[in-house]
Scaffold this motif. Sequence first.
Motif, mmCIF file in Angstrom:
data_model
loop_
_atom_site.group_PDB
_atom_site.id
_atom_site.type_symbol
_atom_site.label_atom_id
_atom_site.label_comp_id
_atom_site.label_asym_id
_atom_site.label_seq_id
_atom_site.Cartn_x
_atom_site.Cartn_y
_atom_site.Cartn_z
ATOM 1 N N GLU A 1 48.965 73.831 44.066
ATOM 2 C CA GLU A 1 49.232 73.518 45.465
ATOM 3 C C GLU A 1 48.889 72.052 45.731
ATOM 4 O OE1 GLU A 1 47.798 74.660 50.005
ATOM 5 O OE2 GLU A 1 47.215 75.943 48.314
ATOM 6 N N THR A 2 49.768 71.368 46.424
ATOM 7 C CA THR A 2 49.568 69.955 46.733
ATOM 8 C C THR A 2 49.641 69.737 48.239
ATOM 9 O OG1 THR A 2 51.930 69.385 46.591
ATOM 10 C CG2 THR A 2 50.645 69.293 44.545
ATOM 11 N N ARG A 3 49.203 68.564 48.654
ATOM 12 C CA ARG A 3 49.363 68.170 50.060
ATOM 13 C C ARG A 3 49.841 66.733 50.086
ATOM 14 N NH1 ARG A 3 47.913 70.380 54.963
ATOM 15 N NH2 ARG A 3 47.399 68.968 56.690
ATOM 16 N N ASN A 4 50.879 66.498 50.882
ATOM 17 C CA ASN A 4 51.482 65.177 50.993
ATOM 18 C C ASN A 4 51.537 64.739 52.443
ATOM 19 O OD1 ASN A 4 52.191 65.156 48.164
ATOM 20 N ND2 ASN A 4 53.932 66.484 48.659
ATOM 21 N N LEU B 1 45.419 63.229 44.244
ATOM 22 C CA LEU B 1 46.720 63.360 43.584
ATOM 23 C C LEU B 1 47.486 62.052 43.710
ATOM 24 C CD1 LEU B 1 48.819 65.210 42.177
ATOM 25 C CD2 LEU B 1 49.634 65.844 44.456
ATOM 26 N N TYR B 2 48.057 61.605 42.604
ATOM 27 C CA TYR B 2 48.713 60.296 42.573
ATOM 28 C C TYR B 2 50.204 60.378 42.267
ATOM 29 C CZ TYR B 2 44.055 58.268 42.693
ATOM 30 O OH TYR B 2 42.787 57.926 43.072
ATOM 31 N N SER B 3 50.788 61.549 42.422
ATOM 32 C CA SER B 3 52.221 61.623 42.207
ATOM 33 C C SER B 3 52.795 62.876 42.840
ATOM 34 C CB SER B 3 52.551 61.600 40.709
ATOM 35 O OG SER B 3 53.913 61.253 40.525
ATOM 36 N N LEU B 4 54.111 62.951 42.864
ATOM 37 C CA LEU B 4 54.824 64.075 43.466
ATOM 38 C C LEU B 4 54.504 65.385 42.767
ATOM 39 C CD1 LEU B 4 57.204 65.045 45.364
ATOM 40 C CD2 LEU B 4 58.718 64.530 43.434
ATOM 41 N N ILE B 5 54.451 65.363 41.449
ATOM 42 C CA ILE B 5 54.242 66.565 40.640
ATOM 43 C C ILE B 5 52.768 66.650 40.236
ATOM 44 C CG2 ILE B 5 54.862 67.746 38.491
ATOM 45 C CD1 ILE B 5 57.602 66.396 38.723
ATOM 46 N N PRO B 6 52.126 67.796 40.453
ATOM 47 C CA PRO B 6 50.686 67.899 40.195
ATOM 48 C C PRO B 6 50.337 68.027 38.717
ATOM 49 C CG PRO B 6 51.532 70.010 40.918
ATOM 50 C CD PRO B 6 52.672 69.034 41.041
ATOM 51 N N VAL C 1 51.420 68.098 55.230
ATOM 52 C CA VAL C 1 51.703 69.511 54.968
ATOM 53 C C VAL C 1 51.325 69.845 53.532
ATOM 54 C CG1 VAL C 1 53.456 71.328 54.950
ATOM 55 C CG2 VAL C 1 53.657 69.463 56.575
ATOM 56 N N GLY C 2 50.724 71.021 53.353
ATOM 57 C CA GLY C 2 50.467 71.512 52.000
ATOM 58 C C GLY C 2 51.719 72.141 51.432
ATOM 59 N N TRP C 3 51.854 72.085 50.116
ATOM 60 C CA TRP C 3 53.026 72.665 49.451
ATOM 61 C C TRP C 3 52.558 73.601 48.344
ATOM 62 C CZ3 TRP C 3 57.942 73.383 50.435
ATOM 63 C CH2 TRP C 3 58.821 73.746 49.401
ATOM 64 N N VAL C 4 52.792 74.898 48.554
ATOM 65 C CA VAL C 4 52.491 75.894 47.530
ATOM 66 C C VAL C 4 53.763 76.072 46.700
ATOM 67 C CG1 VAL C 4 51.793 78.273 47.074
ATOM 68 C CG2 VAL C 4 50.851 77.052 49.042
ATOM 69 N N PRO C 5 53.717 75.833 45.388
ATOM 70 C CA PRO C 5 54.948 75.900 44.594
ATOM 71 C C PRO C 5 55.607 77.270 44.673
ATOM 72 C CG PRO C 5 53.006 75.827 43.169
ATOM 73 C CD PRO C 5 52.540 75.522 44.557
ATOM 74 N N ASP C 6 56.937 77.265 44.748
ATOM 75 C CA ASP C 6 57.687 78.515 44.788
ATOM 76 C C ASP C 6 57.669 79.216 43.435
ATOM 77 O OD1 ASP C 6 58.475 77.822 47.398
ATOM 78 O OD2 ASP C 6 60.154 76.647 46.622
ATOM 79 N N TYR C 7 57.576 78.422 42.381
ATOM 80 C CA TYR C 7 57.574 78.945 41.016
ATOM 81 C C TYR C 7 56.996 77.864 40.105
ATOM 82 C CZ TYR C 7 62.063 76.570 41.764
ATOM 83 O OH TYR C 7 63.032 75.680 42.132
ATOM 84 N N PRO D 1 51.464 61.281 48.171
ATOM 85 C CA PRO D 1 50.648 62.402 47.686
ATOM 86 C C PRO D 1 49.188 62.188 48.081
ATOM 87 C CG PRO D 1 52.006 61.460 45.930
ATOM 88 C CD PRO D 1 52.057 60.508 47.064
ATOM 89 N N LEU D 2 48.527 63.246 48.502
ATOM 90 C CA LEU D 2 47.132 63.146 48.926
ATOM 91 C C LEU D 2 46.185 63.858 47.959
ATOM 92 C CD1 LEU D 2 47.562 63.748 52.773
ATOM 93 C CD2 LEU D 2 47.310 61.558 51.569
ATOM 94 N N TRP D 3 46.406 65.165 47.754
ATOM 95 C CA TRP D 3 45.484 65.882 46.878
ATOM 96 C C TRP D 3 46.108 67.146 46.293
ATOM 97 C CZ3 TRP D 3 45.159 70.564 49.131
ATOM 98 C CH2 TRP D 3 45.082 70.679 50.529
ATOM 99 N N GLN D 4 45.403 67.679 45.288
ATOM 100 C CA GLN D 4 45.779 68.918 44.631
ATOM 101 C C GLN D 4 44.628 69.903 44.801
ATOM 102 O OE1 GLN D 4 47.089 68.359 40.624
ATOM 103 N NE2 GLN D 4 47.077 70.526 40.081
ATOM 104 N N ARG D 5 44.951 71.096 45.284
ATOM 105 C CA ARG D 5 43.922 72.065 45.648
ATOM 106 C C ARG D 5 43.316 72.775 44.432
ATOM 107 N NH1 ARG D 5 42.633 74.569 50.267
ATOM 108 N NH2 ARG D 5 44.554 74.005 51.364
ATOM 109 N N LYS D 6 42.060 73.163 44.589
ATOM 110 C CA LYS D 6 41.448 74.159 43.720
ATOM 111 C C LYS D 6 41.512 75.482 44.467
ATOM 112 C CE LYS D 6 38.188 70.726 41.901
ATOM 113 N NZ LYS D 6 36.754 70.329 41.829
#
Length: 514
Positions: free
Chosen positions: A272-275, A316-321, A412-418, A479-484
């Motif tokens: 999960e990421t947030r941008n 997070l430093y890019s679009l893809i986590p 907005v946070g983004w939870v990957p669809d797959y 990109p801001l961060w990647q969740r734990k």
Amino acid sequence: MRILVTLVVLAVVGVGGWQLLPSQGDKNRTITVGTTDAVTDLDPAGAYDAGSWALYSNVFQSLLTFEPGGVQPVPDAAKSCAFQGGGLRTYRCVMRDDIKFPSGRRMTAEDVKYSFDRVRKINSEVGPSALFSTLGSVSVEGTDTVVFHLSSPDATWPQKVATGAGAIVDKDKYPATSLRKDGGLDGTGAYILTSYKKNSAAVLTPNKNYHGYLTSTGRPIDLRYYADSQKLDAAWKAKQVDVATRTLPPHVLSGLNPSDPDNRVTESDSSETRNLYFNTRTGSPLHDDRVRRAMAWLVNREELAATVYEGTVDPLYSLIPTGITGHTTSFFDNYPTQSVSKARALLTQAGVTTPVRFTFGYGIGRGASAEEAAALKKQLEAGGLFTVDVKGYEWTDFQKRWASGKMDAWAVGWVPDYPDPDTFGSPLVGTDSTMSTGYSNKAVDALIRNSRQYADRGRAAGDYRQIQADVATDVPLIPLWQRKEYVVSTEDVGGGQYLDDGTGVFRLWRLNWI
């Protein structure tokens, strides 16, 4: 003596095993789960968010689903699915013949075609129709076979079928061209929704008529929705919930102790990421990419992660986590340190008057979103280059505002669809993206299309490295961060580690009494 020792060992193992198995009395005992995620709509054609899809994955079936930790989907409502011929453009599924809707009518291939067609016809502004961008048409063969005809090669199509967008609805209960509004829900998943009160609770009863991938359904579930993290924390401390997830306040998460004998704590990696997204349309104060690049020079992710989130997220430093094929650090490469002088130089080149004023929206109750917005406002206003007008909105209103371009920036946070880089491509930075930024780059669109031709997804890594480089230059988002991922439960509840694993499936049926 050996026989005696063996008997003693077996007795001890027997006692231990008995203690790990739920008693018969626990079989129908409800497990209460608390979350701050919200449900946008009960109709799968009208929602594309984590809270809604968490419910869908329990009460609806798709042709395919994901095993825990799996990358490739497996049959659920289908008996088998496969691409036909070469070119990854024809996908054929043969359905099970023992699935019935709550009405008693058997599910057929016509229901599948109807479900996919109505998502595209309704095309809700906050719905999942964007996931079907490569779908040309759907046809049926007899009562049990459905064929998807794709407009271009798409190796990720099976994964899209397995998402909440692929939920199969009863064609006799759901309107063809509009969302269902009677509050009903007719699914064939592991659970039956027996009661629902928006923003409050969903009562789920195991579906004794379920037929699909699962060998058994779970315990009765009372899923409770809380307006914010503080209210969820209060409910947890008051023992009103047995499981708390997504999400407790950062200071609570950072203080969790996995060795606490009274609780079970699961901490795991997440995709999960947030941008921070930008309205790039003409007329927006953030239309010029030099203005957006200036903003990229001012954002301090490490500070956000350490102060607002107290170490419960990673910068997070890019679009893809991290952990997803093709991940890079393109924003670190382009903007390695915070620099007011470099930001000022870009604004001078753009010929804009400083401070640049813009609106910044966030969803109320979404974790530490208010604190994050305040911290970003402070960072972006450093040096007097920007003036940020921050405002929070109720979740559904917030979605509609970004979809209609009524805000200049929003987080907005983004939870990957797959579990594939494609889920971070077209929905986020493709033309007509779900995030409605107005961003369009023909080179990025071409790379997204090209990446889908590879059944071996490792071969798509090069395309996604270039996409990330282009995004770091154009900056339609930062990109801001990647969740734990954290799941907390009482000591007598097991299965929390399987609840959410990044595949887009929320496995309530894995929860059990110990």
